[in-house]
Motif scaffolding. Structure first.
Motif, PDB file in Angstrom:
ATOM      1  N   PRO A  31       5.797  61.809  14.133  1.00  0.00           N
ATOM      2  CA  PRO A  31       7.161  61.696  13.594  1.00  0.00           C
ATOM      3  C   PRO A  31       8.150  62.497  14.443  1.00  0.00           C
ATOM      4  CG  PRO A  31       5.803  63.093  12.181  1.00  0.00           C
ATOM      5  CD  PRO A  31       4.898  62.537  13.242  1.00  0.00           C
ATOM      6  N   ASP A  32       9.399  62.111  14.354  1.00  0.00           N
ATOM      7  CA  ASP A  32      10.442  62.788  15.130  1.00  0.00           C
ATOM      8  C   ASP A  32      10.444  64.291  14.894  1.00  0.00           C
ATOM      9  OD1 ASP A  32      11.244  60.401  16.223  1.00  0.00           O
ATOM     10  OD2 ASP A  32      12.948  60.132  14.878  1.00  0.00           O
ATOM     11  N   THR A  33      10.174  64.714  13.675  1.00  0.00           N
ATOM     12  CA  THR A  33      10.210  66.144  13.373  1.00  0.00           C
ATOM     13  C   THR A  33       9.193  66.921  14.212  1.00  0.00           C
ATOM     14  OG1 THR A  33       8.733  65.757  11.492  1.00  0.00           O
ATOM     15  CG2 THR A  33      11.094  65.881  11.030  1.00  0.00           C
ATOM     16  N   VAL A  34       8.049  66.319  14.475  1.00  0.00           N
ATOM     17  CA  VAL A  34       7.026  66.966  15.307  1.00  0.00           C
ATOM     18  C   VAL A  34       7.516  67.076  16.750  1.00  0.00           C
ATOM     19  CG1 VAL A  34       4.696  66.708  16.262  1.00  0.00           C
ATOM     20  CG2 VAL A  34       5.107  66.287  13.829  1.00  0.00           C
ATOM     21  N   PHE A  75      10.672  67.043  17.784  1.00  0.00           N
ATOM     22  CA  PHE A  75      11.787  67.989  17.824  1.00  0.00           C
ATOM     23  C   PHE A  75      11.291  69.430  17.793  1.00  0.00           C
ATOM     24  CE2 PHE A  75      14.691  64.688  15.583  1.00  0.00           C
ATOM     25  CZ  PHE A  75      14.867  64.018  16.775  1.00  0.00           C
ATOM     26  N   GLN A  76      10.316  69.696  16.948  1.00  0.00           N
ATOM     27  CA  GLN A  76       9.772  71.058  16.854  1.00  0.00           C
ATOM     28  C   GLN A  76       9.108  71.463  18.164  1.00  0.00           C
ATOM     29  OE1 GLN A  76      10.310  73.212  14.369  1.00  0.00           O
ATOM     30  NE2 GLN A  76       9.301  74.769  15.602  1.00  0.00           N
ATOM     31  N   LYS A 103      11.791  72.234  20.696  1.00  0.00           N
ATOM     32  CA  LYS A 103      12.435  73.518  20.425  1.00  0.00           C
ATOM     33  C   LYS A 103      11.545  74.672  20.885  1.00  0.00           C
ATOM     34  CE  LYS A 103      14.306  76.303  16.672  1.00  0.00           C
ATOM     35  NZ  LYS A 103      14.576  76.375  15.237  1.00  0.00           N
TER      36      LYS A 103
END
Length: 88
Positions: free
Chosen positions: A36-39, A41-42, A45
């Motif tokens: 998922p995008d959240t993974v 993005f993390q 970062k």
């Protein structure tokens, strides 16, 4: 600065950008292709990377409304007429 090419863009971006001296990886060489995008993005970062993506749901907002963390966001509009698109 490291660049991550998202799954919705061709891995051919990697050698194209590397020839200009950028440190580039396609997400498929880092994590799961269906992450998922959240993974993504993390990971970006934590590794001080920026993400090149073609996600239509990510819309730039005026800077006054942005609350960025470490790196913020960069949106590029890559058109079919760009040099890369003509050579691939």
């Amino acid at each position: 600065m490291r660049i991550i090419i998202d799954m919705n863009l061709s891995p051919l971006w990697v050698p194209y950008l590397q020839k200009y001296g950028f440190k580039v990886s396609h997400w498929s060489t880092i994590g799961k292709p269906d992450a998922p995008d959240t993974v993504i993005f993390q990971w970006a970062k934590e590794n001080q990377a920026i993400i090149f993506t073609e996600k239509m749901g990510l819309k730039p907002r005026p800077f006054s409304k942005l609350r960025t963390s470490l790196l913020g966001r960069l949106f590029l509009d890559l058109k079919a007429s760009d040099e890369f698109s003509q050579n691939v």
